[in-house]
Design an enzyme around this catalytic site. Structure first.
Site, PDB file in Angstrom:
ATOM      1  CB  CYS A 167      -0.900  -0.004   1.237  1.00 42.55           C
ATOM      2  SG  CYS A 167       0.030   0.063   2.798  1.00 42.55           S
ATOM      3  CG  ASN A 185      -2.320  -6.044   6.033  1.00 40.01           C
ATOM      4  OD1 ASN A 185      -2.341  -6.548   4.917  1.00 40.01           O
ATOM      5  ND2 ASN A 185      -1.199  -5.569   6.567  1.00 40.01           N
ATOM      6  CB  SER A 188       1.396  -9.013   8.405  1.00 40.89           C
ATOM      7  OG  SER A 188       0.511  -8.239   7.620  1.00 40.89           O
ATOM      8  CD  GLU A 234      -2.631   1.347  13.379  1.00 43.70           C
ATOM      9  OE1 GLU A 234      -3.696   1.990  13.438  1.00 43.70           O
ATOM     10  OE2 GLU A 234      -2.399   0.493  12.502  1.00 43.70           O
ATOM     11  CG  HIS A 247       4.456  -6.135  11.303  1.00 44.80           C
ATOM     12  ND1 HIS A 247       3.321  -5.948  12.063  1.00 44.80           N
ATOM     13  CD2 HIS A 247       5.486  -5.709  12.078  1.00 44.80           C
ATOM     14  CE1 HIS A 247       3.657  -5.436  13.242  1.00 44.80           C
ATOM     15  NE2 HIS A 247       4.967  -5.278  13.259  1.00 44.80           N
ATOM     16  CB  SER A 255       3.776  -5.262   4.957  1.00 39.69           C
ATOM     17  OG  SER A 255       3.150  -6.339   5.621  1.00 39.69           O
ATOM     18  CG  HIS A 277       3.654  -0.717  12.687  1.00 38.97           C
ATOM     19  ND1 HIS A 277       4.976  -1.031  12.437  1.00 38.97           N
ATOM     20  CD2 HIS A 277       2.916  -1.605  11.996  1.00 38.97           C
ATOM     21  CE1 HIS A 277       5.027  -2.086  11.635  1.00 38.97           C
ATOM     22  NE2 HIS A 277       3.801  -2.448  11.350  1.00 38.97           N
ATOM     23  CB  THR A 307      -5.027   2.221  10.115  1.00 37.57           C
ATOM     24  OG1 THR A 307      -3.737   1.628  10.243  1.00 37.57           O
ATOM     25  CG2 THR A 307      -5.045   3.586  10.767  1.00 37.57           C
ATOM     26  CB  CYS A 325      -6.472   1.689   6.371  1.00 40.33           C
ATOM     27  SG  CYS A 325      -5.218   1.103   5.226  1.00 40.33           S
TER      28      CYS A 325
END
EC number: 1.17.7.4
Length: 306
Positions: free
Chosen positions: A12, A224, A222, A126, A41, A266, A74, A164, A194
């Site tokens: 991203c 996400n 990670s 984060e 991450h 990531s 983060h 996020t 996000c």
């Protein structure tokens, strides 16, 4: 067998920016540069930056005086920021701008005397950074049960915000319960959500309509990437989180016709292509890019590094 490739997938804008900051700092200052926590991450990315001269630390106390220090994507607490200033470091902030917006929103709401609730995963860097944005206490909730344990004043306004890397879908059940319990609660601005987290999850949902299994490129830490795996599992489709093609078990492919492939925010595209190459060697004859949301967002690096 065929492969369906999710779109969007992989890096991203916040991750792109964070990696570029480390690389530009190395070019400008030379090695070493110190990075507080993994800048993103992903093991492949972190190992690559280590090879170029980045040193990753969890504690600023491990950094000598007058060094270059980069904060990870983060974000960090105000205490970490002050600790870094106290060692006369040259600081570059790779905090994702969307995380920074959440930090500013928390501070703004607290100045307005709001009680602020943060929806997120305890211990995630984060979340730790957001919790440490002021001396006022934020209340962290991870589950609906946590909402029931909140200790809030009835006479003070209440606001909530979220980690996020959690999408609207991830937090909906908690948000709905918060709104039922506190009807006047203030919600965050929509543009604080996000875009990348939501888009990648939506992309997986499209894949799962036609896939027998899902392979997610991403590291185990990670957030996400783990959410992408969970989406498939909730739809009763086997899903596997892998660092690279070497971690694929051939047994996963037995009696499989269609393999969905995606990557967390990531994870670099080179890892996706290695997986495709591996799968083609195992009998995949067709690779199809599945349409998804278009992303054209770019976050510039700090002006000192341009």
């Amino acid at each position: 067998m065929k492969v369906l490739l999710a779109n969007p997938r992989g890096f991203c804008a916040g991750v792109d920016r964070a990696i570029e900051i480390v690389e530009r700092a190395l070019k400008l200052h030379g090695a070493p540069v110190y990075v507080r926590h993994e800048v993103v991450h992903n093991k492949f990315v972190v190992d690559g930056l280590k090879a170029k001269g980045a040193i990753f630390v969890e504690d600023i106390a491990d950094v000598p005086n007058e060094q270059v220090v980069i904060f990870s994507a983060h974000g960090v607490s105000m205490a970490v920021r002050k600790q870094t200033q106290d060692i006369d470091a040259t600081i570059y902030d790779a905090t994702c701008p969307l995380v920074t917006k959440v930090h500013k929103e928390v501070i703004r709401k607290q100045k307005q005397q709001h009680q602020v609730i943060l929806i997120g995963h305890k211990g995630h860097p984060e979340v730790e950074g957001t919790l440490g944005q002021s001396n006022e206490e934020l209340q962290l909730v991870e589950t609906i049960e946590d909402v029931g344990r909140l200790n809030l004043s009835k006479n003070t306004p209440i606001s909530y915000t979220t980690q996020t890397t959690l999408s609207i879908d991830d937090t909906k059940h908690i948000v709905d319960y918060l709104k039922s319990k506190f009807p006047t609660i203030d919600a965050p601005k929509k543009d604080n959500i996000c875009y990348a987290t939501q888009n990648r999850q939506d992309g997986v949902k499209i894949l799962m309509q036609s896939s027998d299994i899902l392979l997610v490129l991403g590291s185990s830490n990670s957030s996400n990437s783990n959410r992408l795996r969970e989406i498939a599992e909730k739809m009763d489709i086997p899903a596997y989180l892998i660092n690279d093609a070497d971690e694929i078990d051939e047994l996963w492919l037995k009696d499989v016709n269609t393999i969905g492939v995606t990557a967390g925010a990531s994870a670099p595209e080179v890892l996706v292509q290695e997986v495709i190459h591996y799968l083609c060697d195992k009998g995949v004859t067709k690779v199809i890019e599945v349409n998804g949301a278009k992303e054209n967002i770019h976050f510039p690096v700090p002006k000192e590094l341009r």
